[in-house]
Design an enzyme around this catalytic site. Structure first.
Site, PDB file in Angstrom:
ATOM      1  N   HIS A  16      -2.342   6.416 -12.147  1.00 27.15           N
ATOM      2  CA  HIS A  16      -3.147   5.803 -11.051  1.00 27.15           C
ATOM      3  C   HIS A  16      -4.328   6.912 -10.655  1.00 27.15           C
ATOM      4  CE1 HIS A  16       0.515   3.538  -9.461  1.00 27.15           C
ATOM      5  NE2 HIS A  16      -0.282   2.758 -10.081  1.00 27.15           N
ATOM      6  N   LYS A  40       6.943  -3.845   7.391  1.00 31.27           N
ATOM      7  CA  LYS A  40       8.094  -4.087   6.440  1.00 31.27           C
ATOM      8  C   LYS A  40       8.275  -3.116   5.516  1.00 31.27           C
ATOM      9  CE  LYS A  40       7.345  -9.149   6.766  1.00 31.27           C
ATOM     10  NZ  LYS A  40       7.022 -10.405   5.947  1.00 31.27           N
ATOM     11  N   ARG A  90      -3.080  -1.159 -19.090  1.00 28.18           N
ATOM     12  CA  ARG A  90      -2.370  -0.167 -20.119  1.00 28.18           C
ATOM     13  C   ARG A  90      -2.111  -1.011 -21.427  1.00 28.18           C
ATOM     14  NH1 ARG A  90       2.320   0.580 -15.464  1.00 28.18           N
ATOM     15  NH2 ARG A  90       1.682  -1.594 -15.408  1.00 28.18           N
ATOM     16  N   SER A 127       5.012   3.150 -11.708  1.00 24.66           N
ATOM     17  CA  SER A 127       5.768   3.682 -10.651  1.00 24.66           C
ATOM     18  C   SER A 127       7.382   3.327 -11.027  1.00 24.66           C
ATOM     19  CB  SER A 127       5.437   3.043  -9.424  1.00 24.66           C
ATOM     20  OG  SER A 127       3.728   3.356  -9.090  1.00 24.66           O
TER      21      SER A 127
END
Ligand code: PNS
Length: 160
Positions: A16, A40, A90, A127
């Site tokens: 990133h 949340k 990617r 991630s």
């Protein structure tokens, strides 16, 4: 011209970071937009924690700022006079996922999506994959920025 790099960034990876830096080199201003509702708690890190980590690892990029948004991306870009979304690609899997979103966003407000090909070093980095490897003690050094790797380690230690 301003650009938005949107994503969940739970947490931000070195891949990133590479996209942010390259976007900042092409646009006058870059907003890294962490999507999701801060009220949340969904991921490994809260929205505020994700934003703080991004701020820390992008401190050397002067034309970059970090923000949060819980609605449609196009509502954010329209409200801020931004005409460009920038994403990393990617693989063809990313392309299949991104194409309908880019077309829908363009249909909604005319905002264009620009794609940067991910650096070959980070083509397999995500991630979720890094979280899984780190959760079981695998080595993710170099794939997460140093402060993020530390935060992930601490979070998994707290969990156990
Ligand atoms: O990092 P992610 O989770 O793959 O990012 C996905 C993201 C944030 C780009 C996508 O979920 C999104 O655009 N969210 C905002 C809501 C929205 O505008 N949805 C319609 C997209 S056409």
């Amino acid at each position: 011209m301003k650009a938005v790099c949107p994503g969940s960034f739970d947490p931000v990876t070195t891949g990133h970071l590479d996209i942010f830096a390259r976007t900042a080199a092409h646009f006058e201003e870059v907003v890294v937009l962490v999507t999701g509702n801060p009220a949340k708690r969904t991921g490994l890190f809260s929205i505020e924690e994700r934003m703080d980590l991004i701020r820390e690892v992008t401190a050397d990029i002067p034309n970059l700022r970090v923000d949060n948004w819980a609605g449609l991306l196009v509502d954010y870009t329209s409200a801020h006079g931004i005409n460009a979304l920038v994403k990393g690609l990617r693989s063809s899997l990313d392309y299949e996922y991104e194409l309908p979103m880019a077309q829908m966003n363009r249909r909604l407000t005319g905002v264009d999506t620009f794609f940067l090909l991910t650096d070959e070093k980070y083509g397999y980095v995500s991630s979720s994959l890094l979280k899984e490897v780190a959760r079981y003690g695998g080595d993710v050094s170099g794939l997460l920025p140093e402060p993020v790797a530390k935060a992930v380690e601490v979070r998994f230690r707290e969990e156990n």
